[in-house]
Enzyme design. Structure first.
Site, PDB file in Angstrom:
ATOM      1  CD  GLN A   1      -2.643   1.524   0.166  1.00  0.00           C
ATOM      2  OE1 GLN A   1      -3.291   0.615  -0.336  1.00  0.00           O
ATOM      3  NE2 GLN A   1      -2.673   2.760  -0.306  1.00  0.00           N
TER       4      GLN A   1
ATOM      5  N   PRO B   1      -6.266  -2.049   4.694  1.00  0.00           N
ATOM      6  CG  PRO B   1      -4.503  -0.496   4.512  1.00  0.00           C
ATOM      7  CD  PRO B   1      -4.873  -1.924   4.213  1.00  0.00           C
TER       8      PRO B   1
ATOM      9  N   GLY C   1     -10.846   0.826   1.513  1.00  0.00           N
ATOM     10  CA  GLY C   1     -11.920   0.207   0.745  1.00  0.00           C
ATOM     11  C   GLY C   1     -11.380  -0.372  -0.542  1.00  0.00           C
ATOM     12  N   GLY C   2     -10.451   0.353  -1.133  1.00  0.00           N
ATOM     13  CA  GLY C   2      -9.807  -0.108  -2.355  1.00  0.00           C
ATOM     14  C   GLY C   2      -8.637   0.780  -2.673  1.00  0.00           C
ATOM     15  CG  MET C   3      -4.092   1.394  -3.868  1.00  0.00           C
ATOM     16  SD  MET C   3      -4.186   3.165  -3.556  1.00  0.00           S
ATOM     17  CE  MET C   3      -3.091   3.785  -4.836  1.00  0.00           C
ATOM     18  CD  GLU C   4      -6.279   5.114  -6.471  1.00  0.00           C
ATOM     19  OE1 GLU C   4      -5.781   6.228  -6.284  1.00  0.00           O
ATOM     20  OE2 GLU C   4      -6.920   4.501  -5.586  1.00  0.00           O
TER      21      GLU C   4
ATOM     22  CG  HIS D   1     -14.092   5.440  -5.505  1.00  0.00           C
ATOM     23  ND1 HIS D   1     -14.441   6.754  -5.280  1.00  0.00           N
ATOM     24  CD2 HIS D   1     -12.779   5.352  -5.153  1.00  0.00           C
ATOM     25  CE1 HIS D   1     -13.402   7.425  -4.827  1.00  0.00           C
ATOM     26  NE2 HIS D   1     -12.377   6.589  -4.732  1.00  0.00           N
ATOM     27  CD  GLU D   2     -10.711   2.137  -5.303  1.00  0.00           C
ATOM     28  OE1 GLU D   2      -9.716   2.629  -5.866  1.00  0.00           O
ATOM     29  OE2 GLU D   2     -11.127   2.545  -4.203  1.00  0.00           O
TER      30      GLU D   2
ATOM     31  CD  GLU E   1      -9.266   9.327  -3.945  1.00  0.00           C
ATOM     32  OE1 GLU E   1     -10.404   8.967  -4.317  1.00  0.00           O
ATOM     33  OE2 GLU E   1      -8.298   8.547  -3.914  1.00  0.00           O
TER      34      GLU E   1
ATOM     35  CE1 TYR F   1     -11.479   8.688  -1.517  1.00  0.00           C
ATOM     36  CE2 TYR F   1     -10.438  10.154   0.074  1.00  0.00           C
ATOM     37  CZ  TYR F   1     -10.424   8.991  -0.667  1.00  0.00           C
ATOM     38  OH  TYR F   1      -9.355   8.136  -0.567  1.00  0.00           O
TER      39      TYR F   1
END
Length: 662
Positions: free
Chosen positions: A178, A304, A306-309, A333-334, A356, A422
């Site tokens: 991450q 950690p 919700g998501g990572m793009e 979103h991602e 974001e 966001y």
């Protein structure tokens, strides 16, 4: 074996493959020609240059163009390290620059090579939190175009990786990265700034399957080396690496889901059919998806975010598996990041809202196009509640609730992380859409913006220049915007006008419960007035809004109403709606139900919340969960954190410690 692998991968230090270089596409930011200056409130704050300098890097990135990058690394589960080499093809921008300054953090650097010069002199300066330790490379000479290779190893203090033992997974070790915002420098030596983008090749050796932020091009079973390519230039923070016991299944014509085998069936069901619908809808709004494949990695519980793009491979939390598809909007979103953030990128973390805010806006455009405009507005209502909660919980809202941040003093970007970029960012774009004439008028600007800045990094002023330039015939309207409030003033933004069709029944039910809590004294009275039928047709998002509205005291919010004065009513609420709330497998509902119970001072819920915090790693729930416990039972909060701290990601662990003041 590791030594032999080093001998094999160090060949990357000699030169990058010609085949790789043939795919290199480097895009430099073009200066914007402005016919007229922006309004004074914006011009007075304009930086000396755009894109604005990134103060969250210790590198001298402005002196160079990174044209291509290559990682050749080995994953060692026993030592819990990733080691190997990173190679760059670099072009000098400043002709008199003869030293290379790079970002590192908790890395061991064993060797540096520039072209044919072995054992180049380098100096690793003392680490200074949070930006790390600057690496200064001093070759005897530095030509206009050169190849730089560095051999490195991560250490036990690495903040970029989380290593999971067999008992933390389904039975085999696991590691995932991450890197956002400034943790790429803890995985490999780099120009760790979103202003630097390059194409990538990666060769990763591991005893277990590997996924990477690119398209897999090969696997050698004899060496256990997985090979990948990323032909679209990306910044270092978007690199994603994971290795573990992974299985995969198709979820669309250009998409797969990767997950531990025991979760594969559930994950496939959760995402199947929806991902392609998201992609084609996004393509209609913006333009064609440029990355080829779109896959999803569902990580173990400790993930950690919700998501990572990560390009081509979205890293996702297992809390998305709600068994009713109610949380898959996170994937929208991602996916939207494939345009906002990955293709068009903020130049520094001061301008994080460009990543974001645009992404939340596009996410809701996607879901609105699929499910109806009322759904889009309903998501905005929930986001508004999240924004209010985030700002009220901030330790320093005067600083961190502004849309455009100021991290020039070396503040850790993680400390500035909140829902502000966001939700405040998406609200600004939604406001502009309506102010300028609606979607029909605003949509051509969306295509223009992402085309103009594709494969570049930019700041807020470049966005504004493009906006004013595109809508030159609506300048008077744009000048009427209170830019000072939207961009530079802390606190909540102006509230948008939203369609409340899906919320009206929720608000009515919440207000009815609050009125009844103050009036009724017997359970029979509640059971006569309320039943499970009240919410039998509610979506999970409507239940989320119901719980949010109850906690805030109704709609409009009543500061005088406190559930702690009516714990019996709160318990009866939970009992009556048990099948839709207490038995829910949706983490969004579970967390909000615990919050209502804790706010009601139902003491039996405290240890239940504490136990649940040991099953999730998503900071969206972990951080406010510990803050809730801390409000009512500090001893339990601290005891729970010490019990589960080793299961949390390093970023999560650090921020919870700050939240608890320990």
């Amino acid at each position: 074996m590791l030594f032999n692998f080093y001998n094999k991968t160090s060949a990357a230090c000699k030169s990058l493959p010609a085949k790789a270089l043939s795919n290199v596409r480097y895009f430099q930011t073009s200066p914007i020609s402005r016919k007229m200056p922006l309004p004074p409130v914006l011009e007075s704050r304009r930086p000396k240059e755009s894109p604005e300098f990134d103060y969250s890097t210790l590198s001298n990135y402005k002196s160079f163009k990174v044209k291509h990058s290559q990682l050749d690394v080995s994953v060692d589960f026993k030592k819990k390290t990733i080691s190997g080499s990173v190679s760059y093809e670099i072009e000098k921008v400043k002709k008199d620059e003869n030293t290379i300054k790079l970002d590192t953090s908790y890395l061991k650097i064993s060797k540096v090579k520039v072209d044919d010069e072995d054992d180049v002199k380098f100096k690793l300066l003392e680490r200074k939190h949070p930006l790390g330790a600057q690496l200064i490379v001093s070759p005897s000479s530095l030509p206009e175009i050169f190849h730089l290779c560095l051999q490195f190893s991560t250490t036990a203090d690495c903040t970029a990786l989380q290593w999971l033992d067999e008992h933390q997974t389904s039975g085999k070790p696991y590691v995932f990265s991450q890197l956002e915002a400034i943790h790429a420098r803890s995985l490999f030596t780099c120009f760790d700034t979103p202003s630097v983008k390059s194409t990538y090749l990666a060769n990763i050796k591991s005893e277990l399957p590997v996924v990477f932020s690119g398209i897999q091009t090969g696997y050698d079973d004899s060496t256990k080396v997985y090979s990948f390519k990323q032909e679209v230039p990306i910044p270092a923070y978007l690199i994603g690496i994971a290795s573990g016991d992974l299985a995969s299944a198709d979820i669309g014509p250009r998409s797969k889901v990767y997950v531990e085998p025991y979760r594969l069936k559930d994950a496939q069901w959760e995402f199947d059919g929806d991902v392609e619908k998201f992609i084609t809808t996004a393509e209609d709004i913006i333009f064609k998806y440029e990355w080829g494949t779109y896959d999803i990695l569902v990580n173990p519980n400790s993930y950690p975010y919700g998501g990572m793009e990560s390009p081509n491979m979205t890293f996702a939390t297992p809390t998305l598996i709600a068994h009713d598809k109610s949380n898959i909007d996170v994937i929208a979103h991602e996916l939207a990041h494939s345009w906002s953030g990955n293709l068009v990128t903020n130049c520094s973390w001061d301008h994080f809202w460009l990543n974001e805010g645009w992404t939340v806006y596009l996410e809701r455009r996607i879901t609105g196009a699929i499910h109806g405009e009322a759904t889009r507005h309903f998501s905005s209502l929930i986001g508004w509640n999240d924004l209010e909660g985030s700002i009220s919980a901030m330790q320093n809202p005067e600083r961190f609730s502004c849309l455009v941040q100021n991290l020039k003093d070396g503040t850790d970007p993680d400390n500035a992380f909140s829902t502000v970029p966001y939700e405040k960012g998406s609200n600004l774009l939604f406001y502009l859409e309506n102010l300028l004439g609606g979607k029909e008028v605003f949509d051509p600007f969306i295509k223009h913006y992402f085309t103009k800045f594709a494969r570049q990094s930019l700041d807020t002023w470049q966005f504004l220049d493009a906006l004013f330039e595109f809508f030159h015939d609506k300048r008077e309207i744009l000048e009427s915007v209170d830019w000072q409030t939207w961009l530079f003033t802390p606190g909540m933004p102006p509230k948008p006008k939203l369609i409340t069709d899906l919320a009206d029944d929720v608000y009515a039910l919440a207000n009815k419960w609050i009125a009844s809590a103050q009036k009724f004294t017997e359970r029979e009275q509640f059971e006569k007035e309320f039943s499970i039928k009240d919410i039998s047709e509610f979506s999970s998002n409507q239940i989320v809004l119901l719980l949010d509205t109850l906690v805030q005291g109704g709609m409009p919010e009543k500061d005088t109403f406190k559930w702690s004065n009516y714990p019996e009513a709160s318990e009866i609420f939970t009992d009556i709606y048990e099948d839709k709330i207490s038995k829910s497998q949706n983490a969004e509902v579970i967390f909000r139900n615990y919050r209502l119970q804790v706010k009601s001072h139902i003491t039996s819920s405290y240890p239940e919340l504490a136990e649940w915090l040991g099953t999730v790693g998503r900071m969206k729930f972990v951080r406010p969960g510990y803050r809730l416990l801390n409000e009512v039972d500090r001893e339990l909060a601290i005891k729970t954190f010490h019990r589960f701290r080793d299961s949390y990601h390093p970023i999560c662990k650090s921020l919870v410690k700050q939240d608890l003041g320990i």
